[in-house]
Write an enzyme that holds these catalytic residues in place. Sequence first.
Site, mmCIF file in Angstrom:
data_model
loop_
_atom_site.group_PDB
_atom_site.id
_atom_site.type_symbol
_atom_site.label_atom_id
_atom_site.label_comp_id
_atom_site.label_asym_id
_atom_site.label_seq_id
_atom_site.Cartn_x
_atom_site.Cartn_y
_atom_site.Cartn_z
ATOM 1 N N CYS A 146 -1.300 56.224 99.368
ATOM 2 C CA CYS A 146 -1.711 54.814 99.436
ATOM 3 C C CYS A 146 -0.659 53.957 100.143
ATOM 4 C CB CYS A 146 -2.007 54.293 98.039
ATOM 5 S SG CYS A 146 -0.766 54.720 96.796
HETATM 6 N N1 LIG Z 1 -4.336 56.013 92.141
HETATM 7 C C1 LIG Z 1 -4.147 55.777 93.422
HETATM 8 O O1 LIG Z 1 -4.143 54.616 93.871
HETATM 9 C C2 LIG Z 1 -3.936 56.904 94.374
HETATM 10 C C3 LIG Z 1 -3.875 58.222 93.967
HETATM 11 N N2 LIG Z 1 -3.656 59.219 94.883
HETATM 12 C C4 LIG Z 1 -3.574 60.606 94.469
HETATM 13 O O2 LIG Z 1 -4.869 61.030 94.046
HETATM 14 C C5 LIG Z 1 -4.742 61.941 92.972
HETATM 15 C C6 LIG Z 1 -5.474 61.386 91.751
HETATM 16 O O3 LIG Z 1 -4.840 60.166 91.399
HETATM 17 P P1 LIG Z 1 -5.324 59.275 90.198
HETATM 18 O O4 LIG Z 1 -6.791 59.196 90.209
HETATM 19 O O5 LIG Z 1 -4.511 58.067 90.238
HETATM 20 O O6 LIG Z 1 -4.842 60.188 88.969
HETATM 21 P P2 LIG Z 1 -5.309 60.193 87.458
HETATM 22 O O7 LIG Z 1 -4.115 60.599 86.675
HETATM 23 O O8 LIG Z 1 -5.970 58.920 87.115
HETATM 24 O O9 LIG Z 1 -6.387 61.379 87.407
HETATM 25 C C7 LIG Z 1 -6.026 62.709 87.634
HETATM 26 C C8 LIG Z 1 -7.277 63.576 87.565
HETATM 27 O O10 LIG Z 1 -6.922 64.934 87.811
HETATM 28 C C9 LIG Z 1 -7.517 65.750 86.798
HETATM 29 N N3 LIG Z 1 -6.757 66.982 86.636
HETATM 30 C C10 LIG Z 1 -5.431 67.099 86.366
HETATM 31 N N4 LIG Z 1 -5.085 68.394 86.296
HETATM 32 C C11 LIG Z 1 -6.216 69.120 86.555
HETATM 33 C C12 LIG Z 1 -6.512 70.495 86.630
HETATM 34 N N5 LIG Z 1 -5.561 71.442 86.423
HETATM 35 N N6 LIG Z 1 -7.779 70.888 86.888
HETATM 36 C C13 LIG Z 1 -8.751 69.980 87.084
HETATM 37 N N7 LIG Z 1 -8.542 68.635 87.038
HETATM 38 C C14 LIG Z 1 -7.274 68.219 86.762
HETATM 39 C C15 LIG Z 1 -7.470 64.863 85.575
HETATM 40 O O11 LIG Z 1 -8.346 65.350 84.576
HETATM 41 P P3 LIG Z 1 -7.974 65.157 83.007
HETATM 42 O O12 LIG Z 1 -7.965 63.693 82.783
HETATM 43 O O13 LIG Z 1 -9.080 65.853 82.324
HETATM 44 O O14 LIG Z 1 -6.623 65.793 82.823
HETATM 45 C C16 LIG Z 1 -7.950 63.545 86.186
HETATM 46 O O15 LIG Z 1 -9.349 63.567 86.337
HETATM 47 C C17 LIG Z 1 -3.251 62.117 92.696
HETATM 48 O O16 LIG Z 1 -2.783 63.241 93.358
HETATM 49 C C18 LIG Z 1 -2.666 60.845 93.273
HETATM 50 O O17 LIG Z 1 -1.339 61.015 93.621
HETATM 51 C C19 LIG Z 1 -3.569 58.968 96.203
HETATM 52 C C20 LIG Z 1 -3.640 57.692 96.659
HETATM 53 C C21 LIG Z 1 -3.797 56.558 95.773
HETATM 54 C C1 LIG Z 2 2.082 52.157 91.279
HETATM 55 C C2 LIG Z 2 2.447 53.601 91.400
HETATM 56 O O1 LIG Z 2 3.111 54.181 90.556
HETATM 57 N N1 LIG Z 2 1.988 54.236 92.482
HETATM 58 C C3 LIG Z 2 2.239 55.631 92.711
HETATM 59 C C4 LIG Z 2 1.405 56.086 93.853
HETATM 60 C C5 LIG Z 2 1.210 57.565 93.690
HETATM 61 C C6 LIG Z 2 0.376 58.220 94.673
HETATM 62 O O2 LIG Z 2 -0.457 57.663 95.328
HETATM 63 O O3 LIG Z 2 0.608 59.529 94.735
HETATM 64 P P1 LIG Z 2 0.634 60.456 95.979
HETATM 65 O O4 LIG Z 2 2.028 60.802 96.215
HETATM 66 O O5 LIG Z 2 -0.212 61.584 95.624
HETATM 67 O O6 LIG Z 2 0.044 59.682 97.099
HETATM 68 C C7 LIG Z 2 3.724 55.892 93.029
HETATM 69 O O7 LIG Z 2 4.392 54.988 93.515
HETATM 70 O O8 LIG Z 2 4.165 57.031 92.855
#
Ligand SMILES: NC(=O)C1=CN([C@@H]2O[C@H](COP(=O)(O)OP(=O)(O)OC[C@H]3O[C@@H](n4cnc5c(N)ncnc54)[C@H](OP(=O)(O)O)[C@@H]3O)[C@@H](O)[C@H]2O)C=CC1
Ligand SMILES: CC(=O)N[C@@H](CCC(=O)OP(=O)(O)O)C(=O)O
Length: 341
Positions: A146
């Site tokens: 992000c």
């Molecule tokens: N939030 C953001 O703004 C952004 C996030 N990302 C990336 O996207 C990904 C998801 O982020 P985010 O939605 O914030 O994370 P969350 O922590 O909100 O959700 C993580 C998800 O992964 C699932 N999960 C974890 N381990 C496993 C596994 N072994 N098998 C299957 N499912 C699994 C969890 O399921 P359960 O709850 O059942 O454990 C949950 O549904 C991350 O890698 C993050 O770094 C990238 C850009 C922006």
């Molecule tokens: C507010 C906040 O904690 N943000 C996260 C964004 C994580 C993320 O997007 O993880 P990826 O490395 O998979 O992109 C951080 O700064 O680590």
Amino acid sequence: MQVALVGVTGYSGMVLYQLLKQHPQVDGIHLYGHADAPAVPLKTVATMYQKETAVIRPFDAAAIMHDNAMVFFATSAGITCQLALPFIAAHFPVIDLSGDFRLRDPQQYQHWYQRTPAPVTALAQASYGLADMPSPLTTYIANPGCYATATLLGLAPLVQQQLIEPTSIVVDAKSGLSGAGKRATTASHYVTVNDNVSLYKLNQHQHIPEMMQQLQQWWPTIPAIEFTTTLIPVTRGIMATIYAKAKQPLTTAQVRDAFMTTYHEQPFVQVLPTGMPTIKDVIGSNNCALGVNYNPVTNTVVVVSVIDNLMKGAAGQAIQNFNRYFDFAVTTGLPTLPVFP
Ligand SMILES: NC(=O)C1=CN([C@@H]2O[C@H](COP(=O)(O)OP(=O)(O)OC[C@H]3O[C@@H](n4cnc5c(N)ncnc54)[C@H](OP(=O)(O)O)[C@@H]3O)[C@@H](O)[C@H]2O)C=CC1
Ligand SMILES: CC(=O)N[C@@H](CCC(=O)OP(=O)(O)O)C(=O)O
């Protein structure tokens, strides 16, 4: 088309499910969770899913490849480097929202994520899907981070057109709390976050090597960037404020022209004619809004780049890459207007 989604219980997965449900080319979404967990109805996961009939099934790579045309992983860091290898071996299309396949150098991943990297041969098959700066995609698409998305879109015209001193880039980036995912920690406690602003991961943020990898592809002379991340008390939104010294004196109009040259054909990138964007200008949309300025007193270019971290920063960009991969119109199924007020 049938698609698979792993991680619907997380924040990015929830937004991705919403976008996939309204995508005109998607006929069905199969949901998968942990491999060792029993199947659970989606409606038991969150109140908002009461009327949903889908079931979250245990992760099963063979079943996913048999029943779907593509799989989206919205899973935490460290998961796809374990789960994705069968898809890579079979050249089955994957869009991975995590950071596991963004860095080509496994040692960089080990260093910045402090986890065991995927094998180097698997990493070599992934392509970095910065969707508004189109480059060829492979079957394994690593969706950008992000902060990296907001920063790279704000820097691309300046770097590609070599308008700035390559040693002078400073980025002050701020994010809302949903960027940290759904798990509550001491750092994300309401009392810590509300009415407060805090800088974190100073010089240690995992998006630094991701941005350097891309910036050095555009202009190998860039040695490093100064990059800070600050948590602000909002749910969604990223603002990256970028500062760099101009190579030679410019005007704000010239900087804006450079941005228009790069982005005039990109439907989701808005270069503002005047002023600076706020995060509310993009929240709920897949847009990146950019404001630019040149200060002749300090010879500094300032760019403000705003995105919704869960849309352009995660699920929205994943759908944009899905559209690119299957040659659908790039805006298919994606909101181009924010939720406002
Ligand atoms: N939030 C953001 O703004 C952004 C996030 N990302 C990336 O996207 C990904 C998801 O982020 P985010 O939605 O914030 O994370 P969350 O922590 O909100 O959700 C993580 C998800 O992964 C699932 N999960 C974890 N381990 C496993 C596994 N072994 N098998 C299957 N499912 C699994 C969890 O399921 P359960 O709850 O059942 O454990 C949950 O549904 C991350 O890698 C993050 O770094 C990238 C850009 C922006
Ligand atoms: C507010 C906040 O904690 N943000 C996260 C964004 C994580 C993320 O997007 O993880 P990826 O490395 O998979 O992109 C951080 O700064 O680590």
